[in-house]
Every structure is written in structure tokens, then in C-alpha cells.
Design a protein around this motif. Structure first.
Motif, PDB file in Angstrom:
ATOM      1  N   MET A 122       0.606  -1.138  -0.047  1.00  0.00           N
ATOM      2  CA  MET A 122       0.058  -0.133  -0.001  1.00  0.00           C
ATOM      3  C   MET A 122       0.758   1.370   0.056  1.00  0.00           C
ATOM      4  N   PRO A 123       1.676   1.387   0.854  1.00  0.00           N
ATOM      5  CA  PRO A 123       2.713   2.530   0.729  1.00  0.00           C
ATOM      6  C   PRO A 123       3.318   2.841  -0.795  1.00  0.00           C
ATOM      7  N   ILE A 124       3.950   1.522  -1.038  1.00  0.00           N
ATOM      8  CA  ILE A 124       4.509   1.719  -2.421  1.00  0.00           C
ATOM      9  C   ILE A 124       3.519   2.029  -3.544  1.00  0.00           C
ATOM     10  N   GLY A 125       2.371   1.739  -3.501  1.00  0.00           N
ATOM     11  CA  GLY A 125       1.109   1.989  -4.578  1.00  0.00           C
ATOM     12  C   GLY A 125       0.869   3.712  -4.334  1.00  0.00           C
ATOM     13  N   ALA A 126       0.706   3.938  -3.036  1.00  0.00           N
ATOM     14  CA  ALA A 126       0.467   5.438  -2.716  1.00  0.00           C
ATOM     15  C   ALA A 126       1.453   6.196  -3.175  1.00  0.00           C
ATOM     16  N   LEU A 127       2.864   5.881  -2.850  1.00  0.00           N
ATOM     17  CA  LEU A 127       4.090   6.680  -3.315  1.00  0.00           C
ATOM     18  C   LEU A 127       4.022   6.881  -4.889  1.00  0.00           C
TER      19      LEU A 127
ATOM     20  N   PRO B  55       2.760  18.076   3.211  1.00  0.00           N
ATOM     21  CA  PRO B  55       3.859  17.395   3.201  1.00  0.00           C
ATOM     22  C   PRO B  55       3.655  16.120   2.217  1.00  0.00           C
ATOM     23  N   ARG B  56       4.449  15.440   1.582  1.00  0.00           N
ATOM     24  CA  ARG B  56       4.249  14.269   0.985  1.00  0.00           C
ATOM     25  C   ARG B  56       3.727  13.066   1.873  1.00  0.00           C
ATOM     26  N   THR B  57       4.351  12.931   2.768  1.00  0.00           N
ATOM     27  CA  THR B  57       4.205  11.596   3.596  1.00  0.00           C
ATOM     28  C   THR B  57       2.624  12.063   4.389  1.00  0.00           C
TER      29      THR B  57
ATOM     30  N   ALA C  48       0.145  13.804   3.041  1.00  0.00           N
ATOM     31  CA  ALA C  48      -0.902  13.498   1.929  1.00  0.00           C
ATOM     32  C   ALA C  48      -1.039  12.074   1.666  1.00  0.00           C
ATOM     33  N   ILE C  49       0.035  11.381   1.706  1.00  0.00           N
ATOM     34  CA  ILE C  49      -0.145   9.797   1.469  1.00  0.00           C
ATOM     35  C   ILE C  49      -0.871   9.061   2.796  1.00  0.00           C
ATOM     36  N   SER C  50      -0.641   9.836   3.795  1.00  0.00           N
ATOM     37  CA  SER C  50      -1.378   9.002   5.118  1.00  0.00           C
ATOM     38  C   SER C  50      -2.776   9.462   4.974  1.00  0.00           C
ATOM     39  N   ALA C  51      -3.189  10.704   4.376  1.00  0.00           N
ATOM     40  CA  ALA C  51      -4.346  11.220   4.310  1.00  0.00           C
ATOM     41  C   ALA C  51      -4.997  10.497   3.225  1.00  0.00           C
TER      42      ALA C  51
ATOM     43  N   GLN D  51      -5.656  20.629  -3.632  1.00  0.00           N
ATOM     44  CA  GLN D  51      -5.632  21.177  -2.183  1.00  0.00           C
ATOM     45  C   GLN D  51      -4.370  21.036  -1.565  1.00  0.00           C
ATOM     46  N   PHE D  52      -3.674  19.682  -1.540  1.00  0.00           N
ATOM     47  CA  PHE D  52      -2.484  19.423  -0.933  1.00  0.00           C
ATOM     48  C   PHE D  52      -1.675  20.430  -1.396  1.00  0.00           C
TER      49      PHE D  52
END
Length: 235
Positions: free
Chosen positions: A45-50, A140-142, A144-147, A133-134
Motif C-alpha cells: 500500500m505505501p508503494i502504491g501510494a508513493l 508534506p508528501r508523507t 498527503a499519502i497518510s490522508a 488542495q494538497f
């Protein structure tokens, strides 16, 4: 038709009698598959989000690679894990071959590309709505990914379910690195393969029906949780 009739009778008798061997096989199947799904979600999931929120040189090539890995042949993955974990392999010192851990590793390698690719699609669609909006708020990127992961959690549960379905049905890679050892590495799919090779088709069909019931139960449970959460959100 006789085999189907015998299979239904045997499946009900095994379920009603709470057969210890069957419960042990079901328990190990769930332990291995759920562990592999959890690890795959933490990685994929983090790889996909990144990937969904980034634009870089070689991104298209990376997408092609991940999509291609979704169709990895299980026997190839099983062979690679076997070579890695065998006594002559680089991880042979850990003595993991023919253990549930080896089965988890093989399933994780199979599932992670699926989770990463499907997560990328889900989050990329959501990011198209939030990207401006971001950017305007300087998020920050991290963060935004968490949201994005938090907002897409219900769709990501479906992604995890797809991974679980792939894991619980896996037999090729699992039997190569697990070995189908009774009371140690025997899971539902390897037990079905064993009973089929022995000619006990009724028991194999019964185990198959139990496997289908487990998959349906997990999907129904997740659907109920999702509907309950949706009702609470609009209450």
C-alpha cells in the motif's frame, strides 16, 4: 454426481464434528494467508501510494513491471524461494524451508505486487481530487499519502480481500516450499491436492467446499463492517 453428494455429506459431518485435524488445517491456512496479506499490505500500500502521488523518470516502466508481476507464476515464485531458503541458498542458515514461515514468504511475494498495483489505482483516482488542495496548502508528501490511505480505507480493504483470495487459494508455491507436512505445513489447498492424488475425491471436494465457505465468510464479514461504518458515518 455421487462424488458431489458424498462431498456435501462429508463436509457437513466434518463441520459438525469439529474434526481436530480439519480445524488444525483451517487454522494454519488462515494463519499463513492472513500473515502474508498483512505483510503485503504494509509493503504494497505505501508503494502504491508513493507511485500514485509521484511523477518521476521511469514511472511508466515501473508500472509495467508491477502490473506484470501481478501475474507471476506461483511455481516460479516457489522455485525462487526454495533456492533462497535451501541449504545452499543465501538464507539457508535460517533453516526456514518446509516451515510455515517459508509459506508466508512465498505468498507475500505473490500478493505484494497485486496489493501495490490495485492500491496505486485506488489512490491515484482519489489523488486527482485532492492534489490541488494538497499543493495549495503545502501539505508534506508523507502527510498527503497518510490522508489518502485513510480516506481510501474501505476501497483498500477490498484490495486486501483480493490479496487474501489469492493467498488462501495458493497451492503451487506453497507446496514447493512447505512440503505438505502433516501437523506442520499442511494447509487447505495442499490437503486438497493430496486427497485428489490419493483418489479420495469426496474428501477433496469436501475440503474445497470448506475453503469456499471460509472465503465467503471473510468477505461477508468485511462487507458487514463496511456497511456498518457507512451507516455510522451518515448517522
Amino acid at each position: 454426481m455421487q462424488d458431489f453428494g458424498e462431498a456435501f455429506q462429508l463436509a457437513f459431518s466434518l463441520a459438525l464434528s469439529a474434526d481436530p485435524d480439519l480445524l488444525e488445517i483451517i487454522g494454519l491456512s488462515l494463519q499463513v494467508s492472513l500473515s502474508a496479506v498483512l505483510i503485503s499490505c504494509l509493503l504494497g500500500m505505501p508503494i502504491g501510494a508513493l507511485i500514485a502521488t509521484s511523477r518521476f523518470k521511469g514511472r511508466t516502466l515501473l508500472l509495467v513491471l508491477i502490473n506484470a508481476l501481478m501475474g507471476l507464476p506461483p511455481v516460479v515464485v516457489g522455485l525462487l524461494v526454495y533456492l533462497m531458503l535451501s541449504n545452499a541458498g543465501p538464507l539457508g542458515a535460517f533453516q526456514l524451508l518446509y516451515t510455515p514461515t517459508a509459506m508466508i514468504i512465498a505468498q507475500t511475494l505473490l500478493i505484494t505486487p497485486i496489493v501495490a498495483a490495485l492500491s496505486r489505482e485506488v489512490i491515484e483516482q482519489l489523488n486527482q481530487d485532492y492534489a490541488e488542495q494538497f499543493l495549495s496548502w503545502g501539505v508534506p508528501r508523507t502527510t498527503a499519502i497518510s490522508a489518502l490511505i485513510q480516506d481510501a480505507r474501505y476501497s483498500l480493504i477490498t484490495v486486501a480481500l483480493a490479496g487474501f483470495g489469492r493467498a488462501i487459494a495458493e497451492v503451487g508455491a506453497v507446496i514447493m516450499v512447505g512440503g505438505n507436512i502433516n501437523h506442520l505445513t499442511r494447509v487447505m489447498t495442499t490437503a486438497i491436492a493430496l486427497e485428489t492424488s490419493k483418489g479420495d475425491l469426496a474428501l477433496a471436494l469436501a475440503l474445497g467446499m470448506v475453503l469456499i465457505v471460509i472465503a465467503l465468510s471473510v468477505n461477508a464479514l468485511v462487507m458487514m463492517l463496511r456497511l456498518s461504518a457507512t451507516r455510522q458515518a451518515y448517522a
